[in-house]
Design a protein around this motif. Structure first.
Motif, PDB file in Angstrom:
ATOM      1  N   ASP A  43       0.814  -1.204   0.000  1.00  0.00           N
ATOM      2  CA  ASP A  43       0.000   0.000   0.000  1.00  0.00           C
ATOM      3  C   ASP A  43       0.851   1.258   0.000  1.00  0.00           C
ATOM      4  OD1 ASP A  43       0.780  -0.872   2.560  1.00  0.00           O
ATOM      5  OD2 ASP A  43      -0.642   0.470   3.507  1.00  0.00           O
ATOM      6  N   PHE A  44       0.277   2.352  -0.495  1.00  0.00           N
ATOM      7  CA  PHE A  44       0.959   3.634  -0.471  1.00  0.00           C
ATOM      8  C   PHE A  44       0.705   4.317   0.869  1.00  0.00           C
ATOM      9  CE2 PHE A  44       0.887   2.735  -4.916  1.00  0.00           C
ATOM     10  CZ  PHE A  44       2.040   3.315  -5.396  1.00  0.00           C
ATOM     11  N   ILE A  45       1.644   5.158   1.275  1.00  0.00           N
ATOM     12  CA  ILE A  45       1.485   5.808   2.572  1.00  0.00           C
ATOM     13  C   ILE A  45       0.450   6.923   2.486  1.00  0.00           C
ATOM     14  CG2 ILE A  45       3.841   5.286   3.283  1.00  0.00           C
ATOM     15  CD1 ILE A  45       4.395   8.323   2.871  1.00  0.00           C
ATOM     16  N   PRO A  46      -0.288   7.124   3.554  1.00  0.00           N
ATOM     17  CA  PRO A  46      -1.238   8.239   3.567  1.00  0.00           C
ATOM     18  C   PRO A  46      -0.517   9.532   3.934  1.00  0.00           C
ATOM     19  CG  PRO A  46      -1.375   7.002   5.599  1.00  0.00           C
ATOM     20  CD  PRO A  46      -0.355   6.297   4.739  1.00  0.00           C
ATOM     21  N   GLY A  47      -0.963  10.626   3.392  1.00  0.00           N
ATOM     22  CA  GLY A  47      -0.453  11.915   3.820  1.00  0.00           C
ATOM     23  C   GLY A  47       0.756  12.410   3.059  1.00  0.00           C
ATOM     24  N   TYR A  48       1.607  11.523   2.621  1.00  0.00           N
ATOM     25  CA  TYR A  48       2.789  11.885   1.841  1.00  0.00           C
ATOM     26  C   TYR A  48       3.643  12.932   2.537  1.00  0.00           C
ATOM     27  CZ  TYR A  48      -0.478   9.788  -1.412  1.00  0.00           C
ATOM     28  OH  TYR A  48      -1.395   8.973  -1.997  1.00  0.00           O
ATOM     29  N   LYS A  49       3.976  12.615   3.771  1.00  0.00           N
ATOM     30  CA  LYS A  49       4.858  13.494   4.527  1.00  0.00           C
ATOM     31  C   LYS A  49       5.982  12.675   5.139  1.00  0.00           C
ATOM     32  CE  LYS A  49       1.648  17.173   5.730  1.00  0.00           C
ATOM     33  NZ  LYS A  49       2.224  18.143   4.815  1.00  0.00           N
ATOM     34  N   ALA A  50       7.102  13.348   5.380  1.00  0.00           N
ATOM     35  CA  ALA A  50       8.240  12.703   6.022  1.00  0.00           C
ATOM     36  C   ALA A  50       8.801  13.653   7.073  1.00  0.00           C
ATOM     37  CB  ALA A  50       9.300  12.339   4.987  1.00  0.00           C
ATOM     38  N   ARG A  51       9.457  13.067   8.084  1.00  0.00           N
ATOM     39  CA  ARG A  51       9.966  13.835   9.228  1.00  0.00           C
ATOM     40  C   ARG A  51      11.495  13.798   9.219  1.00  0.00           C
ATOM     41  NH1 ARG A  51       7.104  15.030  13.249  1.00  0.00           N
ATOM     42  NH2 ARG A  51       5.627  13.349  12.894  1.00  0.00           N
ATOM     43  N   ILE A  52      12.110  14.953   9.424  1.00  0.00           N
ATOM     44  CA  ILE A  52      13.566  15.056   9.509  1.00  0.00           C
ATOM     45  C   ILE A  52      14.003  14.547  10.880  1.00  0.00           C
ATOM     46  CG2 ILE A  52      15.564  16.582   9.331  1.00  0.00           C
ATOM     47  CD1 ILE A  52      13.782  16.471   6.793  1.00  0.00           C
ATOM     48  N   THR A  79       4.717   7.240  -2.051  1.00  0.00           N
ATOM     49  CA  THR A  79       5.706   6.167  -2.094  1.00  0.00           C
ATOM     50  C   THR A  79       5.160   4.954  -1.347  1.00  0.00           C
ATOM     51  OG1 THR A  79       8.028   5.656  -1.737  1.00  0.00           O
ATOM     52  CG2 THR A  79       6.936   6.926  -0.023  1.00  0.00           C
ATOM     53  N   HIS A  80       5.872   3.847  -1.445  1.00  0.00           N
ATOM     54  CA  HIS A  80       5.407   2.629  -0.799  1.00  0.00           C
ATOM     55  C   HIS A  80       5.682   2.663   0.694  1.00  0.00           C
ATOM     56  CE1 HIS A  80       4.387   0.614  -4.475  1.00  0.00           C
ATOM     57  NE2 HIS A  80       5.550   0.943  -4.990  1.00  0.00           N
ATOM     58  N   ASN A  81       4.903   1.927   1.439  1.00  0.00           N
ATOM     59  CA  ASN A  81       5.029   1.869   2.890  1.00  0.00           C
ATOM     60  C   ASN A  81       5.955   0.709   3.248  1.00  0.00           C
ATOM     61  OD1 ASN A  81       4.644   2.112   5.591  1.00  0.00           O
ATOM     62  ND2 ASN A  81       2.441   1.898   5.553  1.00  0.00           N
ATOM     63  N   GLU A  99      12.455   9.990   8.109  1.00  0.00           N
ATOM     64  CA  GLU A  99      11.538   8.852   8.158  1.00  0.00           C
ATOM     65  C   GLU A  99      10.167   9.268   7.658  1.00  0.00           C
ATOM     66  OE1 GLU A  99      10.638   7.261  12.020  1.00  0.00           O
ATOM     67  OE2 GLU A  99      10.066   9.191  12.836  1.00  0.00           O
ATOM     68  N   LEU A 100       9.416   8.293   7.142  1.00  0.00           N
ATOM     69  CA  LEU A 100       8.041   8.556   6.751  1.00  0.00           C
ATOM     70  C   LEU A 100       7.230   8.886   7.997  1.00  0.00           C
ATOM     71  CD1 LEU A 100       7.557   5.630   4.231  1.00  0.00           C
ATOM     72  CD2 LEU A 100       7.952   8.043   3.703  1.00  0.00           C
ATOM     73  N   ASP A 101       6.300   9.780   7.861  1.00  0.00           N
ATOM     74  CA  ASP A 101       5.442  10.144   8.985  1.00  0.00           C
ATOM     75  C   ASP A 101       4.276   9.155   9.049  1.00  0.00           C
ATOM     76  OD1 ASP A 101       4.599  11.730  11.143  1.00  0.00           O
ATOM     77  OD2 ASP A 101       3.235  12.849   9.839  1.00  0.00           O
ATOM     78  N   ASP A 102       4.622   7.885   9.316  1.00  0.00           N
ATOM     79  CA  ASP A 102       3.631   6.811   9.264  1.00  0.00           C
ATOM     80  C   ASP A 102       3.453   6.107  10.596  1.00  0.00           C
ATOM     81  OD1 ASP A 102       5.993   5.457   9.488  1.00  0.00           O
ATOM     82  OD2 ASP A 102       5.818   4.366   7.603  1.00  0.00           O
ATOM     83  N   GLY A 103       4.181   6.520  11.626  1.00  0.00           N
ATOM     84  CA  GLY A 103       4.021   5.930  12.946  1.00  0.00           C
ATOM     85  C   GLY A 103       4.727   4.601  13.153  1.00  0.00           C
ATOM     86  N   ILE A 104       5.411   4.069  12.114  1.00  0.00           N
ATOM     87  CA  ILE A 104       6.106   2.786  12.274  1.00  0.00           C
ATOM     88  C   ILE A 104       7.566   2.864  11.867  1.00  0.00           C
ATOM     89  CG2 ILE A 104       4.056   1.343  12.037  1.00  0.00           C
ATOM     90  CD1 ILE A 104       4.943   0.823   9.131  1.00  0.00           C
ATOM     91  N   HIS A 105       8.145   4.034  11.863  1.00  0.00           N
ATOM     92  CA  HIS A 105       9.550   4.227  11.507  1.00  0.00           C
ATOM     93  C   HIS A 105       9.846   3.770  10.077  1.00  0.00           C
ATOM     94  CE1 HIS A 105      10.355   5.355  15.567  1.00  0.00           C
ATOM     95  NE2 HIS A 105       9.988   4.190  16.031  1.00  0.00           N
ATOM     96  N   GLY A 106       8.981   4.123   9.146  1.00  0.00           N
ATOM     97  CA  GLY A 106       9.259   3.824   7.744  1.00  0.00           C
ATOM     98  C   GLY A 106      10.372   4.726   7.248  1.00  0.00           C
ATOM     99  N   GLU A 107      11.402   4.143   6.646  1.00  0.00           N
ATOM    100  CA  GLU A 107      12.536   4.932   6.185  1.00  0.00           C
ATOM    101  C   GLU A 107      12.178   5.706   4.923  1.00  0.00           C
ATOM    102  OE1 GLU A 107      12.794   1.698   6.998  1.00  0.00           O
ATOM    103  OE2 GLU A 107      13.610   2.212   8.945  1.00  0.00           O
ATOM    104  N   TYR A 108      12.629   6.936   4.866  1.00  0.00           N
ATOM    105  CA  TYR A 108      12.532   7.711   3.638  1.00  0.00           C
ATOM    106  C   TYR A 108      13.931   7.994   3.107  1.00  0.00           C
ATOM    107  CZ  TYR A 108      11.558  11.319   0.276  1.00  0.00           C
ATOM    108  OH  TYR A 108      11.507  12.048  -0.887  1.00  0.00           O
ATOM    109  N   LEU A 109      14.871   8.272   3.995  1.00  0.00           N
ATOM    110  CA  LEU A 109      16.253   8.502   3.575  1.00  0.00           C
ATOM    111  C   LEU A 109      17.191   7.895   4.606  1.00  0.00           C
ATOM    112  CD1 LEU A 109      18.452   9.742   1.805  1.00  0.00           C
ATOM    113  CD2 LEU A 109      18.156  11.882   3.068  1.00  0.00           C
TER     114      LEU A 109
END
Length: 153
Positions: A43-52, A79-81, A99-109
């Protein structure tokens, strides 16, 4: 296809940029390199935000000075979750810059140095519109330029 060859390539000064979760193509070897377990969701992540998480890394100033604050949110393309199960959260805190702002520490970079080589895992997104890149955000374009500059430095 061989973990030792990938590791040697990195240690000898080779660089790898993995985008959009395609390190699955490395057939699990990335898990051995990072000492983690990759968890992939379709699934794709909701919100499409990431946290520094770590704004002090030189990659944020290597070409563009992005002036990103720790814990600030940035808009990203869909992007993918995915997320990594780290054996040691100290490694997570050291390696993951955004990290992705998804509550499960999804990596973005994620950025990691091995000897003289550098590994960048960038969970870059893409558009739903015929794979056009119209939704790649300006911050993502600048990040990509920073990756290239940092690798070549």
């Amino acid at each position: 296809n061989n973990f030792e060859n990938v590791k040697k390539y990195l240690e000898d000064g080779g660089n790898i940029i993995v985008t959009h979760d395609h390190w699955m193509n490395l057939q699990g070897n990335i898990d051995k390199i990072l000492n983690v377990k990759l968890v992939f969701k379709k699934d794709f992540i909701p919100g499409y935000k990431a946290r520094i998480l770590n704004n002090s890394h030189s990659i944020f100033r290597s070409f563009y000075n992005l002036n990103l604050e720790k814990n600030s949110l940035i808009n990203i393309a869909p992007t993918h979750n995915t997320f990594l199960k780290y054996n040691d959260m100290n490694d997570f805190n050291k390696d993951v810059l955004i990290e992705l702002d998804d509550g499960i520490h999804g990596e973005y970079l994620l950025v990691k140095e091995f000897g003289r080589g550098k590994l960048i895992y960038w969970n870059a997104g893409h558009s739903y519109n015929n794979f056009a890149f119209s939704d790649i955000k300006e911050i993502e374009q600048k990040l990509f330029m920073n990756f290239i500059y940092w690798i070549c430095d």
